[in-house]
Enzyme design. Sequence first.
Site, PDB file in Angstrom:
ATOM      1  N   LYS A  75       0.692  -1.193   0.024  1.00  0.00           N
ATOM      2  CA  LYS A  75      -0.061  -0.009  -0.028  1.00  0.00           C
ATOM      3  C   LYS A  75       0.826   1.345  -0.090  1.00  0.00           C
ATOM      4  CE  LYS A  75      -4.149   1.495   2.172  1.00  0.00           C
ATOM      5  NZ  LYS A  75      -5.214   1.812   1.429  1.00  0.00           N
TER       6      LYS A  75
HETATM    7  N1  PMP Z   1      -7.543  -1.624  -2.795  1.00  0.00           N
HETATM    8  C1  PMP Z   1      -7.026  -0.535  -2.698  1.00  0.00           C
HETATM    9  C2  PMP Z   1      -6.371  -0.051  -3.742  1.00  0.00           C
HETATM   10  C3  PMP Z   1      -7.278   0.232  -1.588  1.00  0.00           C
HETATM   11  O1  PMP Z   1      -6.803   1.376  -1.232  1.00  0.00           O
HETATM   12  C4  PMP Z   1      -8.089  -0.509  -0.410  1.00  0.00           C
HETATM   13  C5  PMP Z   1      -8.271   0.527   0.882  1.00  0.00           C
HETATM   14  N2  PMP Z   1      -7.033   0.125   1.590  1.00  0.00           N
HETATM   15  C6  PMP Z   1      -8.445  -1.619  -0.629  1.00  0.00           C
HETATM   16  C7  PMP Z   1      -8.322  -2.387  -1.812  1.00  0.00           C
HETATM   17  C8  PMP Z   1      -9.310  -2.305   0.248  1.00  0.00           C
HETATM   18  O2  PMP Z   1      -8.443  -2.804   1.343  1.00  0.00           O
HETATM   19  P1  PMP Z   1      -9.193  -2.972   2.945  1.00  0.00           P
HETATM   20  O3  PMP Z   1     -10.172  -3.777   2.945  1.00  0.00           O
HETATM   21  O4  PMP Z   1      -7.767  -3.563   3.550  1.00  0.00           O
HETATM   22  O5  PMP Z   1      -9.296  -1.306   3.463  1.00  0.00           O
END
Ligand code: PMP
Length: 309
Positions: free
Chosen positions: A159
Amino acid sequence: MDITLMPYAFHNGNIVPHEEAKVSIATHALQYGTGAFAGIRGYLDHSGSGINIFRLPDHVRRLLQSGQMLRADLPWSPDEVQQILIDLVKKNAPDRNVYIRPLIYKAGIVLSPALTDIRDDLAIYMIPLDDYVDMSAPLKLMVSSWQRIEDNIIPSRGKFSGGYINSALAKDQATEAGCHDAIMLNRDGKVSEGSGANLFIVRNGTLITAPVTADILEGITRRSLVEFARDEGIPIEERAIDRSELYIADEVFLCGTGVQIAAAGTIDGRQIADGQRGPITEKLQEIYFNTVRGHDNAYSHYVTHVPIG
Ligand code: PMP
């Protein structure tokens, strides 16, 4: 529109008033995007007794794994990072839903876009945050002409701050086109995810989501919904999804910490089924919200309760 930060932040190893959490304009992460972050929600418990953080250890694990890919060298163990987050929540003592944003970043003032011999730091801020998309009104989505970053370009399962230029381009295109959000395809032309959320479709009663090798971010909400669906006896497949399957699906929804679980009403101008939120989307929303608001259920162990007051 600028967001309003809660009074305290974490920076350089200490909880400080957020005004004091400042960096130089020459900071490596600011110049090169060499940061890795997490987005964590804290929900006010239904009893009002404190804040419930959903899957805190999982968020911290993914954050530190992203940091590891950036060769970040930090003095805190996963448990210590969790404790720092809990301490910050206590210090800000919110009386409403919040969003917590930890960032591991290359804090040194170094010219070269390298990864080693650069000081690393962890910074955390918090903001008040309720739903930012309407959970009951289905979204207008489009397939972006921007392709999702692939793992050999910027690791998709990390991320990373810099990687979010990809999301910003897709989201910007969607906004310009009058849509709420974009769906991104990967290099194979298969459905990857939204600009900031994972994606599920329902076809003939089966819940389908792209596999972790489809250049998705390995979402914590995604993983939770797979578990909820299995436990509900809903058939589930993790497999490549074609673009045209989006158009003819019975239900499509985005999921993630930010969007929570949000149904799609149209994609590329085509109405999805009757254009309304479908029954599987609604069921998963119900389990998710019961869990995060602290109602006792099979997933209560995913909630870290931080007592306030
Ligand atoms: N994909 C992207 C590109 C994101 O930014 C997010 C948000 N964090 C997610 C998927 C979903 O991840 P999560 O459920 O861990 O928040």
